[in-house]
Design a protein around this motif. Structure first.
Motif: not given
Length: 841
Positions: A673-702
């Motif tokens: 989607l970064r090359e060509s695609g719906d900006r809203d859909e791109l924002r949704t996918a980016v947020l999903a990746v960020r949330r997964s990474a944030d959860r993984a970081y917190a769980e690994l640290s704890q």
């Protein structure tokens, strides 16, 4: 031959002219004297008014020089007036011809005949013809006949003479009346212009000026001939009072409504400062922050100082520096030694308002001042040392050397005053009186002046010194040779460092509250002391299970350490060797019984031989003696709890792996989607990746922290097995290599690597780089972690199975022991019964 008739005629003419000359000179004399008197009278009134006006304007008598100039000028004017109007006119040559001309001008009917007669009388001409002689004689005869009919007085103008005489009379009369009605004023004029007195006026007010000197508000009368020394930058306080001496005329001195101080500094700047009335006859004025020399005049009503008071600015007395030469108590072993083995004082400069000194230390307190000092007062709390040149209690100007030490009374008792030997006290000052050295001992063992240090304390032997209490505020006042005293004292806090008992901070390590009969009890930690630890050791106390409740408690039994302190260290770390950072107490020789309670404590003592040694007991640790089986059961339960926790960690890490795996699809979508695609859909996918990474970081640290805690707990289990001597080498090797080492590797390597990979996912997302590679690398690392964790969990389970089998065997063994014991009891009972049946029937 002379003609008698003619000669007689000439005589008559001369008499008339000589009479005129006489009258002219009388006129001149009277007029000249009158004018001279007028000048003198005018000079009197002018001088009187000038003197009065000068005094009113300045409250000063005119300077003698000014008055002398005025008198000399008056005399010159008077002499000049007399010379011009009297002497010069009287000495003027008035010939008969001139007098005849005067009459000719005043009386025209003489028709020059009087001149002819005078000329003929002065130069008779015998060769004159008879006709001329006849005509001349006729003219002279007519003049002689006419003269008696003339009013010679009409020659004079009487008005100037009357004016001059009247003016003279008026001036004389006014002066006479003034002198009769105001004798004081006349006396003032006489003393001013005849007596030429410096101070001749009778003033209604007289003021005296004093300086109020800090810090004790001492009042010093100012003297114009002696400058007042004043500290630079200090406030100058003046007390102005109406004189208490009797007034010459018997009246009371007049209190002025306003008193003013006029000042002029060395740069020529002037100022006027009004005084404030503080009493019926007293006025006060303060000149702030005086930095230049001053000249002062005080004025009030009709009084003003003729001569100014001089204020000379000098440097205020102050302490330039201070240093301490400290001798510590011998037991502290802090004194350096000279070649002869004597202690060398520790030179310590004073760098702040406080100095810290170990209690029971002696020190020479050397104080250096900026200028020579008359005296000093030093207070140590409520005690006071006075040393130097002081006035007596009456304030006499003569000073004498005094030295005394006053100790404040305790609980209502009067203070104790000790006079110091003069030569010794003078020796505390140096020759220039700019340095004062105080021999002080900080101690609780004495107070005040002592002849020598108490036993065991440092200090000079055979010389007096001052014993001061610990933690005392020292305040210092000094007075210099300019008689300027410090207003605020120098404050120096003498903080005594007390020799506190040793501080013990220990803990058992690798052992719990339950021990076997052959256990070793490791104790780690440290002992601290302010000035050195002389000894440390174990003490233990045994409370037997079989002892009755009312039995006396057993005493504490010492046990030496393998490596006790040496060299009076201030910090002592417990340790059997450099590798073993703990000391242990071996219980095997103690013949412990099951159920006994063993109390263990570390005690330490310092080297204080003055009030000690001081002994400290650390925390008491209690241990109950149990069987190996019971202890293994406890450890098995602890291991079981940690295994359950580790299982929970594994589950959470599996959730991390699942979350990251699910994010791969969104990561791929983000790249597309970064090359060509719906900006809203791109924002949704980016947020999903960020949330997964944030959860993984917190769980690994704890979970890293949780894993580290599990490793520590297993290490405790490992150490308790060793220290209680219930281990096997195979068992220890399995725990160490298959559980502890993998757990440490997870905590130190695997978790940080996985956490960094997840952090890289978040950085790549922020920088709009592809995140899928980092996701896959993180998943692989989490997979490796899970593989290791499962292996460790399997080993934990195997260890648990082994421990459970051991517990079952132990239980079977215990049951067999119980059966065996019961069988023996039954056999004993059967034998007794059989014996009893035959014997007691």
């Amino acid at each position: 031959m002379a003609d008698p008739v003619r000669s007689d005629t000439f005589d008559k003419l001369r008499q008339v002219l000589v009479g005129l000359r006489r009258r002219i000179r009388r006129y001149v004399l009277i007029e000249g004297i009158s004018l001279t008197v007028c000048v003198l009278g005018t000079l009197f009134w002018v001088s009187l008014l000038l003197e009065w006006g000068y005094f009113r304007l300045s409250n000063f008598e005119p300077p003698i020089a000014l008055r002398a100039i005025l008198i000399i000028g008056g005399i010159a004017l008077t002499v000049g007036t007399a010379g011009v109007w009297v002497i010069s006119r009287l000495l003027r040559n008035m010939q008969l011809r001139s007098l005849a001309m005067v009459l000719e001008r005043r009386f025209p009917q003489l028709d020059d005949r009087l001149i002819l007669a005078v000329e003929t009388s002065e130069s008779p001409d015998e060769a004159t013809t008879r006709m001329n002689r006849i005509l001349t004689d006729r003219a002279i005869g007519e003049v002689v006949d006419l003269l008696p009919t003339l009013r010679i007085g009409d020659v004079f103008d009487a008005l100037p003479l009357r004016r001059a005489a009247l003016a003279a009379l008026v001036l004389i009369a006014s002066i006479a009346v003034f002198g009769a009605t105001n004798a004081d004023a006349m006396s003032t004029w006489w003393r001013a212009f005849v007596g030429f007195e410096d101070a001749y006026r009778m003033r209604a007010t007289r003021l005296t000026t004093s300086a109020v000197l800090p810090p004790d508000e001492r009042v010093v009368r100012l003297n114009p001939e002696s400058p007042l020394k004043h500290p630079r930058g200090g406030d100058l306080s003046l007390l102005i009072e109406v004189s208490d001496t009797p007034r010459p005329d018997g009246a009371e001195w007049v209190i002025p409504e306003q008193v003013t101080v006029y000042s002029r500094d060395g740069r020529g700047a002037s100022s006027v400062v009004p005084a404030v009335q503080v009493g019926e006859t007293q006025f006060r004025v303060v000149i702030e922050e005086v930095v230049d020399d001053l000249r002062l005049w005080v004025s009030g009503n009709d009084y003003t100082d003729r001569v100014p008071y001089v204020v000379q600015i000098v440097d205020a007395p102050r302490m330039d520096s201070a240093a301490l030469a400290i001798l510590y108590p011998a037991y502290m072993q802090r004194n350096r030694q000279d070649e002869d083995g004597g202690p060398i004082p520790d030179a310590t400069p004073l760098t702040g308002p406080a100095v810290e000194i170990p209690v029971e230390s002696y020190f020479d307190f050397e104080i250096t001042f900026n200028k020579p000092m008359l005296n000093a007062r030093v207070r140590f709390g409520g005690d006071e040392l006075t040393i130097g040149d002081f006035r007596d209690s009456t304030g006499d100007a003569e000073r004498s050397f005094r030295a005394a030490y006053v100790v404040e009374g305790i609980e209502g008792e009067p203070p104790t005053r000790t006079l110091l030997e003069e030569n010794w006290a003078r020796g505390l000052w140096d020759e220039t009186r700019t340095r004062l050295t105080l021999p002080l001992l900080v101690t609780d063992a004495a107070r005040g002046v002592i002849s020598e240090p108490p036993e065991g304390r440092p200090g000079p032997v055979g010389q007096p010194l001052f014993a001061v209490p610990p933690d005392v505020l020292m305040r210092l006042w000094v007075e210099d040779f300019d008689e300027i005293a410090t207003v605020e004292p120098v404050r120096i806090e003498l903080r005594a460092i007390p020799d506190l008992p040793p501080e013990i901070n220990t803990r058992p390590t690798g052992i719990g509250g339950l021990i076997t009969r052959t256990a070793v009890i490791p104790v780690a930690g440290q002992v601290r002391d302010d000035f050195g630890i002389r000894d440390a050791q174990f003490e233990y106390q045994l409370q037997a299970k079989s002892a009755p409740d009312d039995a006396p408690q057993a005493g504490w039994i010492p046990r030496t350490l393998r490596r006790p302190p040496s060299g009076l260290p201030t910090v002592f770390e417990l340790g059997r060797s450099d590798d073993e950072e703990y000391e242990w107490l071996d219980t095997a020789p103690l013949d412990l019984e099951l159920g006994d309670v063993l109390s263990v404590v570390v005690i330490a003592e310092d080297a204080n031989d003055l009030i000690g040694p001081q002994v400290t007991r650390g925390e008491v640790f209690q241990f109950r003696v149990v069987t190996a089986e019971e202890l293994l059961g406890v450890l098995f339960n602890a291991e079981l709890n940690q295994r359950k926790t580790f299982e929970q960690v594994i589950e959470e890490i599996e959730d991390v792996r699942t979350d990251l795996s699910g994010a791969i699809e969104n990561a791929t979508k983000v790249s597309t989607l970064r090359e060509s695609g719906d900006r809203d859909e791109l924002r949704t996918a980016v947020l999903a990746v960020r949330r997964s990474a944030d959860r993984a970081y917190a769980e690994l640290s704890q979970n890293r922290q949780s894993t580290a805690t599990i490793a520590d707990e297993f290490r405790q289990i490992f150490q308790q097995l060793v220290n209680n001597r219930i281990h096997t080498e195979a068992q220890l090797e399995r725990i160490d290599s298959r559980i502890l080492e993998p757990l440490d590797m997870l905590v130190d390597n695997s978790f940080p690597a996985a956490t960094d990979s997840v952090a890289e996912i978040r950085r790549a997302d922020r920088e709009t780089r592809p995140v899928e590679p980092y996701l896959r690398r993180s998943i692989d690392q989490v997979e490796d972690m899970l593989r290791t964790m499962r292996e460790v969990l399997d080993e934990m389970q195997s260890l648990a199975d082994m421990q459970e089998a051991l517990q079952e065997l132990s239980s079977i063994y215990k049951d067999l022991s119980d059966v065996k014991a019961k069988t023996k009891e039954e056999q004993k009972r059967d034998i007794l019964n059989n014996l009893g049946g035959g014997l007691f029937e």
